[in-house]
Structure formats: structure tokens, C-alpha cells
Design a protein around this motif. Structure first.
Motif, PDB file in Angstrom:
ATOM      1  N   GLY A 393       0.694  -1.399   0.175  1.00 39.02           N
ATOM      2  CA  GLY A 393      -0.168   0.028   0.071  1.00 39.02           C
ATOM      3  C   GLY A 393       0.848   1.032   0.115  1.00 39.02           C
ATOM      4  N   ASN A 397      -2.683   5.759   0.739  1.00 38.54           N
ATOM      5  CA  ASN A 397      -3.686   4.904   1.042  1.00 38.54           C
ATOM      6  C   ASN A 397      -3.410   4.603   2.562  1.00 38.54           C
ATOM      7  OD1 ASN A 397      -4.397   4.995  -1.445  1.00 38.54           O
ATOM      8  ND2 ASN A 397      -3.143   3.196  -2.000  1.00 38.54           N
ATOM      9  N   THR A 431       1.022   9.135  -3.246  1.00 38.71           N
ATOM     10  CA  THR A 431      -0.030   8.358  -4.099  1.00 38.71           C
ATOM     11  C   THR A 431       0.740   7.091  -4.982  1.00 38.71           C
ATOM     12  OG1 THR A 431      -0.057  10.064  -5.882  1.00 38.71           O
ATOM     13  CG2 THR A 431      -1.646  10.213  -4.075  1.00 38.71           C
ATOM     14  N   TYR A 473     -12.781   3.017   8.639  1.00 33.14           N
ATOM     15  CA  TYR A 473     -12.744   3.514   7.005  1.00 33.14           C
ATOM     16  C   TYR A 473     -13.853   2.981   6.298  1.00 33.14           C
ATOM     17  CZ  TYR A 473     -10.718   4.024   2.265  1.00 33.14           C
ATOM     18  OH  TYR A 473     -10.523   4.333   0.952  1.00 33.14           O
TER      19      TYR A 473
END
Length: 479
Positions: A393, A397, A431, A473
Motif C-alpha cells: 500500500g 492509502n 500516491t 474506514y
């Protein structure tokens, strides 16, 4: 008349699709751990020896690669390089690999890393394939021989490591040696961080009771790799010398103990015993403080007399201590440089034992406590480690998952003072870039209650923290 099928490919006959045969070496390449190779993109920030440091160590190992121990019959082809965390094993192996590659003496490398997001660097599965892939680049006749055995044994990568080594490495080497008498075949195979290899599990570890299969341990897979390398080294046609670098864990101490394992190995090299690193650490700190002094226009009298001597004593031979101190000045720490240096020099370790990591622990503790919420920052560190290793990840994120307020910049708030410990991507890169850790010793520190004290978080709480983050989340995503 020209055929209608000239240059045709990937065509269909009724329900059959006809494809050209895949290149055997391409199939091999698809199964390697590319990030484990010494000059891979993943290792672009890997530690290397500072110029003019660890020269004696590198020269010692280089001479052994070229000349061995002077033996004529039954050469000793395996040498163990060991030392505790922070003694610079990976930096030495990385610099030595570069030197050997430049001189045409590098057969292959594999750098294990338990923190890597690439599972291939954490487990044994891709080990032999990665070695064979690099040997195929070594010379054309070896490349052809490896390609031929791959084509003939299409399922070899599904076999155990011993059979893979025999098929992909030893059999091609024998063929090349017999055809050319082995002319020009020599050099090193360097394996670093083998103690960080995690066990490959072949059964469902969640099953309990009489039907449960025994869980493989890390030591079992590490031993398997050692045994595979040992078998290769004993083959008369195997021309390479193997360097294995690891911490002195039990499986390695026992394997290289001549009273337990009768195989003759080259004399081990203990970086913590046989090579005093104080002079090299002094040279490194002097050069780095000279750069810092110029950067901030400090007078020639800075740092104060005795500073470097104190830091070298605190390091206790651990390069990671010196490197972490310097990174504090290189990561825009919120304290002015002079105040930061004073704080480091005033640190006191709890000297209850002769543990050389005490000063490193004290440094880690001070840096972590500079966070506005150290316990929560530590939970974030554990979560970053677990998520990156097991799921992967990018930093963005992970931030979105862990933060409690989607509009906040909780990551910067908690980790902003920890850049000397964590490789934190720039905001513009988050990102597409993952978090990273400069050294495994930080995670070792945080997982040992005897070392990190009040900052220790039991494993069950680490998992609950991540689980709660996923639940939160998912709940936020539904509204």
C-alpha cells in the motif's frame, strides 16, 4: 506459392488457441525477486560504506573471493560474515557487490529484507530462480545451458530448492565446465540478511487440533537455504565463492560450528569482534559534521571538542547509531542544530548491562518521544510495517486508512519528527510511493518490551488497532 500463414501467430483453430513457445529465460525472469538484486531500483537507498570506511573489511573479503585462503585442494567456498544489528553488514555487502561487479567478479546477489513490501525478498521461493537468472547474464554459454534446462524442465520452479539448485545452477555449470574447462568462471555469490528470511507456509495455519499441520519456522527455511548453498559449494564444478551475511542467530551459529557441522568452511568474519569500527565511524562523523557546519555557517569550533569522541563511544561499534544521529540533522528536525546536538550528547542510557545497543535504544526513545503523541505514533509505525509487508500500500492509502479524521493531516502530525527513522515520501509522491524504514533495528526495538519500555505495544493490540482502522474506514465510506 507463399503460404497464407507466413508470420501468423496467436491464431485460433476451432476451439484451440495456438501460441508460440515462451522464451524459457523469460519464464525464469518472471519468477525472480528483482528487488533482491544488489543494483535493483528497490535498493536505490540501500546503505553503502562511506568512502574510505570499512576498507580493511572489504579488502579482506575481496581477497578471499579472488584467492580464497590459499588452499589448493578442497577449497573452502563458503564464508560467514556476522555481527549484531547495526554493525554495517548490509552496507559492506552492498559496497563489495558493486566492487565485484565492476571487476567482473560478481556471479549473483540476493539481499533479503523482512521489511520489504516485495514478498520475494522476504521468503525463499524466488531465491534459486534469482541466482540462476543472474548467472545466465554472466556469460553466453551459461545462459544457453540454463535456457536449455528451463525448456526441458518446465515445472522446475515448482520443485524444492535442492532440486532447483541442481537443475538450474549445478547442471548448467557442469556442462559449461566440461565444454570449456571452466575458463573465466569465478567470482562471488553474495547473500545478505538471510536471518530476515521468513518461513513459507504450505498449510493453513489457522487449523487447530489433531489435523493441524506443524507450522514452519523461519529458522527451518533459513537452514534449508544454507544446506542448498552448502551442497552447491561441495560440487567440484561449482566455481564461485559464497558470502553469507547474517546476525549471529542460533541456526547460523550451529550450522557454522565445526563441531556440529563437519563441512569445512572458511573462517567466519565477525564485524563486531575482528574489525574495530571506531576509526571508520570517526571518519564518517567528521565528514558529516563538516558538511553540517558549512550548511548552517557555523564557526570552525563547532561541534565542540570531544563531541565526535563521545558519539563514537556511544555508538559502541554500531554504524546505525552514527547514521541515525546524522539523519536527525538532514531531515529538517524542528530543533535548531546546536540544541539538537546538545540534547543528543546529554542523553543517558540505562547502563544496567554491557548491551552495546543501549545508546541506540536511548536515541530511538528520544526521537520517538519528540512526537506529540509517542504511543499513537508507535501504533502507526507497527501498522505501517504490517500493512506494507502483508498487503502492500502506498503512503497515501495507509494515511487515509489510519487517520481518524479524513480532513486532518494526522500522518504529518504524528510522524513529522520521525524522518530520521522512517522513509516518508514527499506529499507529491505519496500516491505512488510506500513508506520504508531505514533499519530493521527500529522494529526490533519496538517489539522488545525490555528495550522500548513504556512504548511497547503487545501484538494483539497492534492487530486490533489495524482492525479498528479498517472498520472505521469502511463505515466512513458508506456515508
Amino acid at each position: 506459392m507463399a503460404s497464407s500463414f507466413n508470420n501468423a501467430h496467436n491464431f485460433r483453430i476451432d476451439n484451440f488457441i495456438v501460441n508460440p513457445l515462451a522464451d524459457p529465460l523469460s519464464e525464469l525472469k518472471a519468477r525472480i525477486a528483482a528487488g533482491a538484486i544488489h543494483d535493483s531500483a528497490e535498493r536505490c537507498d540501500a546503505p553503502k560504506c562511506y568512502p574510505e570506511t570499512r576498507v580493511a573489511v572489504q579488502d579482506h573479503l575481496y581477497r578471499w573471493i579472488v584467492d580464497g585462503d590459499g588452499e589448493v585442494e578442497q577449497p573452502k567456498k563458503i564464508k560467514w560474515v556476522t555481527g549484531p544489528a547495526g554493525t554495517g553488514k548490509t552496507a559492506v555487502m552492498g559496497s563489495l557487490a558493486d566492487r565485484c561487479a565492476k571487476d567482473g567478479l560478481l556471479g549473483a546477489t540476493f539481499f533479503f529484507a523482512s521489511w520489504s513490501a516485495s514478498i520475494g525478498r522476504r521468503r525463499k521461493t524466488a531465491f534459486v530462480a534469482t541466482i540462476a537468472h543472474q548467472l545466465a547474464q554472466h556469460r553466453e554459454d551459461l545462459k544457453n545451458a540454463i535456457s536449455a534446462v528451463m525448456e526441458k524442465n518446465s515445472d522446475v520452479l515448482e520443485k524444492n530448492l535442492h532440486l532447483q539448485m541442481e537443475t538450474l545452477v549445478l547442471a548448467p555449470l557442469r556442462e559449461v565446465v566440461h565444454q570449456s574447462e571452466g575458463l573465466g568462471l569465478r567470482g562471488a555469490i553474495i547473500v545478505d540478511g538471510l536471518d530476515e528470511c521468513e518461513a513459507e507456509q504450505y498449510h493453513d495455519t489457522k487449523i487447530i487440533g489433531p489435523r493441524a499441520a506443524p507450522t514452519r519456522t523461519d529458522a527451518q527455511d533459513q537452514l534449508e537455504i544454507l544446506q542448498v548453498l552448502q551442497a552447491a559449494s561441495l560440487d567440484p564444478c561449482f566455481p564461485f565463492r559464497i558470502l553469507i551475511a547474517s546476525r549471529p542467530e542460533r541456526v547460523f551459529r550451529e550450522f557454522f560450528d565445526p563441531e556440529i557441522n563437519p563441512t569445512s568452511f572458511a573462517q567466519k568474519l565477525d564485524l563486531n569482534v575482528e574489525h574495530n569500527a571506531d576509526a571508520d565511524i570517526t571518519l564518517f562523523l567528521e565528514a558529516q559534521f563538516d558538511l553540517i557546519r558549512r550548511r548552517f555557517n557555523f564557526p570552525p569550533s563547532w561541534p565542540p571538542p570531544g563531541t565526535i569522541r563521545t558519539l563514537v563511544e556511544n555508538a559502541s561499534g554500531q554504524f546505525i547509531y552514527a547514521a541515525t544521529v546524522i539523519r536527525l540533522f538532514d531531515t529538517s528536525h524542528r530543533e535548531p542544530p546546536k540544541a539538537l546536538l546538545d540534547a543528543i550528547l546529554k542523553m543517558e542510557a540505562t547502563r544496567t548491562t554491557s548491551n552495546p545497543l543501549e545508546q541506540l535504544d536511548a536515541l530511538y526513545m528520544q526521537i520517538l518521544e519528540s512526537s506529540p503523541d509517542p504511543p499513537l505514533s508507535v501504533r502507526w509505525i507497527h501498522a505501517i510495517d504490517m500493512i506494507t509487508r502483508y498487503m502492500g500500500g502506498y503512503a497515501f492509502n495507509i494515511n487515509m486508512l489510519l487517520q481518524t479524521d479524513p480532513e486532518s493531516n494526522e500522518a504529518e502530525h504524528l510522524l513529522g519528527t520521525l524522518h530520521s527513522l522512517i522513509r516518508i515520501p514527499l506529499p507529491s509522491d505519496q500516491t505512488r510511493t510506500e513508506y520504508g524504514f531505514y533499519h530493521k533495528s527500529l522494529l526490533d526495538f519496538l517489539k522488545d518490551p525490555g528495550r522500548c519500555g513504556k512504548l511497547y505495544v503487545v501484538e494483539s493490540e497492534r492487530r486490533v488497532f489495524i482492525w479498528d482502522a479498517f472498520v472505521r474506514y469502511r463505515s466512513d465510506a458508506m456515508y
